[in-house]
Design a protein around this motif. Structure first.
Motif, PDB file in Angstrom:
ATOM      1  N   SER A 184       0.762  -1.099  -0.055  1.00  0.00           N
ATOM      2  CA  SER A 184       0.100  -0.087  -0.113  1.00  0.00           C
ATOM      3  C   SER A 184       0.864   1.350  -0.150  1.00  0.00           C
ATOM      4  N   GLY A 185       0.477   2.179  -0.664  1.00  0.00           N
ATOM      5  CA  GLY A 185       1.323   3.428  -0.831  1.00  0.00           C
ATOM      6  C   GLY A 185       0.817   4.425  -1.739  1.00  0.00           C
ATOM      7  N   GLU A 186       1.253   5.746  -1.858  1.00  0.00           N
ATOM      8  CA  GLU A 186       0.808   6.890  -2.633  1.00  0.00           C
ATOM      9  C   GLU A 186       1.378   6.468  -4.092  1.00  0.00           C
ATOM     10  N   SER A 187       0.589   7.025  -4.961  1.00  0.00           N
ATOM     11  CA  SER A 187       1.055   6.788  -6.392  1.00  0.00           C
ATOM     12  C   SER A 187       2.611   7.544  -6.311  1.00  0.00           C
ATOM     13  N   ASP A 213      -0.859  -4.896 -10.138  1.00  0.00           N
ATOM     14  CA  ASP A 213      -0.483  -3.351  -9.510  1.00  0.00           C
ATOM     15  C   ASP A 213      -1.822  -2.818  -9.776  1.00  0.00           C
ATOM     16  N   GLU A 214      -2.176  -1.578  -8.927  1.00  0.00           N
ATOM     17  CA  GLU A 214      -3.381  -0.915  -8.877  1.00  0.00           C
ATOM     18  C   GLU A 214      -4.636  -1.643  -8.869  1.00  0.00           C
ATOM     19  N   ILE A 215      -4.748  -2.898  -7.870  1.00  0.00           N
ATOM     20  CA  ILE A 215      -5.655  -3.670  -7.716  1.00  0.00           C
ATOM     21  C   ILE A 215      -6.869  -3.003  -7.350  1.00  0.00           C
ATOM     22  N   GLY A 216      -6.916  -1.680  -6.268  1.00  0.00           N
ATOM     23  CA  GLY A 216      -7.688  -0.978  -6.191  1.00  0.00           C
ATOM     24  C   GLY A 216      -8.589  -0.581  -7.242  1.00  0.00           C
ATOM     25  N   ASP A 217      -8.061  -0.306  -8.451  1.00  0.00           N
ATOM     26  CA  ASP A 217      -8.966  -0.041  -9.736  1.00  0.00           C
ATOM     27  C   ASP A 217      -9.619  -0.990 -10.357  1.00  0.00           C
ATOM     28  N   LEU A 218      -9.421  -2.302 -10.047  1.00  0.00           N
ATOM     29  CA  LEU A 218     -10.056  -3.281 -10.563  1.00  0.00           C
ATOM     30  C   LEU A 218     -11.404  -3.340 -10.731  1.00  0.00           C
ATOM     31  N   PRO A 219     -12.231  -3.311 -11.971  1.00  0.00           N
ATOM     32  CA  PRO A 219     -13.709  -3.282 -11.955  1.00  0.00           C
ATOM     33  C   PRO A 219     -14.294  -4.294 -11.032  1.00  0.00           C
ATOM     34  N   PHE A 220     -15.339  -3.808 -10.522  1.00  0.00           N
ATOM     35  CA  PHE A 220     -15.927  -4.860  -9.463  1.00  0.00           C
ATOM     36  C   PHE A 220     -16.470  -6.219 -10.177  1.00  0.00           C
ATOM     37  N   GLU A 221     -16.988  -5.819 -11.509  1.00  0.00           N
ATOM     38  CA  GLU A 221     -17.335  -7.032 -12.386  1.00  0.00           C
ATOM     39  C   GLU A 221     -16.234  -8.231 -12.402  1.00  0.00           C
ATOM     40  N   SER A 222     -15.163  -7.640 -12.711  1.00  0.00           N
ATOM     41  CA  SER A 222     -13.983  -8.545 -12.653  1.00  0.00           C
ATOM     42  C   SER A 222     -13.521  -9.149 -11.460  1.00  0.00           C
ATOM     43  N   ALA A 229      -0.892  -4.444  -5.461  1.00  0.00           N
ATOM     44  CA  ALA A 229      -0.555  -2.930  -4.688  1.00  0.00           C
ATOM     45  C   ALA A 229      -1.348  -1.942  -5.280  1.00  0.00           C
ATOM     46  N   THR A 230      -1.728  -0.860  -4.322  1.00  0.00           N
ATOM     47  CA  THR A 230      -2.488   0.099  -4.713  1.00  0.00           C
ATOM     48  C   THR A 230      -2.283   1.296  -3.926  1.00  0.00           C
ATOM     49  N   HIS A 231      -2.869   2.363  -4.680  1.00  0.00           N
ATOM     50  CA  HIS A 231      -2.804   3.803  -3.876  1.00  0.00           C
ATOM     51  C   HIS A 231      -4.177   4.056  -3.306  1.00  0.00           C
ATOM     52  N   VAL A 232      -5.177   3.224  -3.424  1.00  0.00           N
ATOM     53  CA  VAL A 232      -6.447   3.336  -3.057  1.00  0.00           C
ATOM     54  C   VAL A 232      -6.554   2.849  -1.583  1.00  0.00           C
ATOM     55  N   ASN A 233      -7.482   3.720  -0.928  1.00  0.00           N
ATOM     56  CA  ASN A 233      -7.635   3.247   0.519  1.00  0.00           C
ATOM     57  C   ASN A 233      -8.763   2.356   0.526  1.00  0.00           C
ATOM     58  N   MET A 234      -8.182   0.788   0.657  1.00  0.00           N
ATOM     59  CA  MET A 234      -9.188  -0.232   0.463  1.00  0.00           C
ATOM     60  C   MET A 234     -10.272  -0.243   1.481  1.00  0.00           C
ATOM     61  N   PRO A 266       6.589   4.287   2.414  1.00  0.00           N
ATOM     62  CA  PRO A 266       6.480   5.529   2.759  1.00  0.00           C
ATOM     63  C   PRO A 266       6.620   6.600   1.797  1.00  0.00           C
ATOM     64  N   PRO A 267       5.979   7.536   1.874  1.00  0.00           N
ATOM     65  CA  PRO A 267       5.941   8.724   1.053  1.00  0.00           C
ATOM     66  C   PRO A 267       6.925   9.581   0.986  1.00  0.00           C
ATOM     67  N   LEU A 268       7.753  10.308  -0.346  1.00  0.00           N
ATOM     68  CA  LEU A 268       8.842  10.876  -0.256  1.00  0.00           C
ATOM     69  C   LEU A 268       9.014  11.946   0.957  1.00  0.00           C
ATOM     70  N   ARG A 269       7.918  12.663   1.282  1.00  0.00           N
ATOM     71  CA  ARG A 269       7.918  13.863   2.329  1.00  0.00           C
ATOM     72  C   ARG A 269       8.452  13.457   3.807  1.00  0.00           C
ATOM     73  N   ALA A 270       8.130  11.862   3.899  1.00  0.00           N
ATOM     74  CA  ALA A 270       8.830  11.218   4.988  1.00  0.00           C
ATOM     75  C   ALA A 270      10.197  10.592   5.110  1.00  0.00           C
ATOM     76  N   ARG A 271      10.989  11.112   3.933  1.00  0.00           N
ATOM     77  CA  ARG A 271      12.253  10.466   3.851  1.00  0.00           C
ATOM     78  C   ARG A 271      13.172  11.793   3.377  1.00  0.00           C
ATOM     79  N   ASP A 272      13.166  12.765   4.347  1.00  0.00           N
ATOM     80  CA  ASP A 272      13.715  13.835   4.189  1.00  0.00           C
ATOM     81  C   ASP A 272      15.372  13.360   3.765  1.00  0.00           C
ATOM     82  N   LYS A 273      15.878  12.639   4.536  1.00  0.00           N
ATOM     83  CA  LYS A 273      17.409  12.273   4.317  1.00  0.00           C
ATOM     84  C   LYS A 273      17.612  11.794   2.966  1.00  0.00           C
ATOM     85  N   ASP A 274      16.574  11.157   2.227  1.00  0.00           N
ATOM     86  CA  ASP A 274      16.959  10.350   0.922  1.00  0.00           C
ATOM     87  C   ASP A 274      16.706  11.486  -0.168  1.00  0.00           C
TER      88      ASP A 274
END
Length: 454
Positions: free
Chosen positions: A171-174, A243-252, A283-288, A313-321
């Motif tokens: 799970s994580g942001e795009s 990838d992007e399993i949260g966007d899988l159409p419901f009928e599928s 994986a997905t960016h969607v709140n499941m 982790p999002p990049l904003r939480a990785r200041d050192k990187d």
């Protein structure tokens, strides 16, 4: 008496007419001089990536009609070039641009041999300070790099789940690198020598999902002229990344659930089931949880997919990187630059740390790649990254910061006590006289004149 020989340094001397006295000066200072007479020879000699000083004699080797080929040679990142040129040559726009954009320094001829050797030595030293980016193994996992605690925790998690065969949900942001995490899990798993097949579930139309995932037999429908093996079957023995399993159409979703429950697939038009052995990573960016509650995703399918969970982790939480990733991207794509680049300017580094990176690592890579192409200086600036709004701030002294904080505290205290200075002073733990002095000093003297003063 035993003496220790000095370490010999290397310099590329690009000329068709080498100067014997200059060669002697280099050799007298323990330089190993290699003479090359064409661009092709220079490029072949530098293919090993070793760092070296370079001296290019523009009076003998440069011809304007070969400017593009010459430019590609000078752009090689592992050489600190110094140009020798006649004053008249430097009046030519093409020559001036080559020297300005690709050379550490230049010497106008005639120049002393000692000065030329000193200048090459300086360029060689500077190139050694900016040697190609090196990724410490402790800061990397597969194609991911990171030195912050969040990434070290992610790397530990990857190593733990890799040895299992249970489904993993990432799970994580795009733009955070979910597919890289999936690939790293596969690379450390017992299935590493079998296929890793990635499917973007949100990009396949519902009416094509069945045939894409599970394949079809010849004649299954109009246009099915030959058998097609589906993506799931292609991954047999390895890892299937949804990838992007949260966007899988419901009928599928029902078809995918049936496959996960039985580890079998049915090709369209086929007459029997086919056993398939794959490890599932999704994986997905969607709140499941929200998707399940809204009826957009099946809870039973989610629980099948999410046995082991990894949060990216999002990049904003990785200041050192942030700077680490920017330098890595620059090193990877610096060949796209129209001139030699020497890293990031201080304002660029400041802006990168102040920016929130809503697009995460993907956005950082895109911004740096664009800056590499569009930059017109020797370093990438905040303006090149289109982040100039995140640089300028008004300097604040400690006295100014203290005044701002005191003004705010006084204003809030007076507001809470309906402008009564006595009550406000007690809350602030100062005398009423002190509060009056501060009100006067800060131009805030608007209180009840009926209050008596201490």
């Amino acid at each position: 008496m035993h003496t220790t020989k000095a370490i010999t340094r290397r310099v590329i001397y690009f000329t068709r007419d080498p100067s014997p006295t200059l060669l002697a000066q280099f050799q007298g200072r323990d330089w190993d001089v290699e003479i090359f007479r064409s661009v092709r020879e220079v490029r072949q000699a530098l293919q090993d990536g070793s760092l070296t000083g370079g001296l290019v004699d523009l009076t003998s080797v440069f011809e304007p009609k070969q400017a593009a080929e010459f430019e590609a040679c000078l752009a090689m990142p592992n050489v600190g070039w110094v140009a020798m040129a006649a004053a008249a040559q430097l009046d030519d726009p093409t020559t001036r641009r080559l020297v300005r954009d690709y050379c550490f320094d230049y010497v106008t001829l005639p120049g002393t041999d000692a000065r030329i050797v000193d200048t090459v030595g300086h360029a060689s030293g500077m190139i050694s300070l900016g040697e190609p980016f090196f990724i410490d193994a402790s800061t990397a996992e597969g194609d991911m790099i990171g030195s912050c605690e969040a990434m070290h925790a992610l790397f530990r998690r990857i190593r733990k789940v890799a040895v299992s065969d249970a489904p993993v949900f990432v799970s994580g942001e795009s733009g955070t690198g979910k597919e890289l995490t999936a690939a790293a899990i596969h690379a450390r798993s017992p299935r590493r020598n079998a296929p890793f097949v990635a499917i973007n579930c949100g990009a396949i139309p519902p009416h094509l999902l069945q045939s894409e995932l599970f394949g079809y037999e010849r004649g299954a429908f109009t246009g099915a002229n030959q058998r097609k093996v589906g993506r799931v079957e292609t991954a047999n023995g390895g890892t299937l990344f949804l990838d992007e399993i949260g966007d899988l159409p419901f009928e599928s979703q029902a078809s995918l659930l049936r496959f996960l429950q039985g580890n079998t697939i049915d090709r369209l038009g086929g007459t029997g089931s086919i056993n398939v052995d794959v490890r599932i990573i999704s994986a997905t960016h969607v709140n499941m949880e929200a998707a399940i509650e809204d009826g957009r995703f099946r809870a039973d399918l989610y629980h099948r997919l999410c046995v082991l969970r990894i949060d990216e982790p999002p990049l904003r939480a990785r200041d050192k990187d942030i700077e680490l990733l920017a330098l890595h991207t620059l090193d990877r794509y610096r060949k796209d630059a129209s001139r030699r680049l020497y890293g990031f300017s201080p304002d660029a580094i400041t802006a990168m740390h102040r920016y929130d990176w809503p697009g995460n690592v993907r956005e950082l890579i895109n911004r740096v790649r664009r800056a590499i192409v569009m930059s017109e200086g020797r370093t990438i600036t905040a303006d090149d990254l289109e982040l100039s709004d995140f640089v300028a701030i008004t300097p604040v002294t400690l006295a100014q910061a203290r005044e701002t904080a005191e003004r705010q505290a006084i204003e809030l205290a007076l507001l809470r006590h309906r402008g009564r200075p006595g009550d406000a002073a007690r809350e602030l733990s100062v005398s009423r006289a002190t509060l009056y002095r501060m009100l006067t000093a800060y131009g805030m003297r608007e209180v009840d004149d009926g209050e008596s003063r201490d």
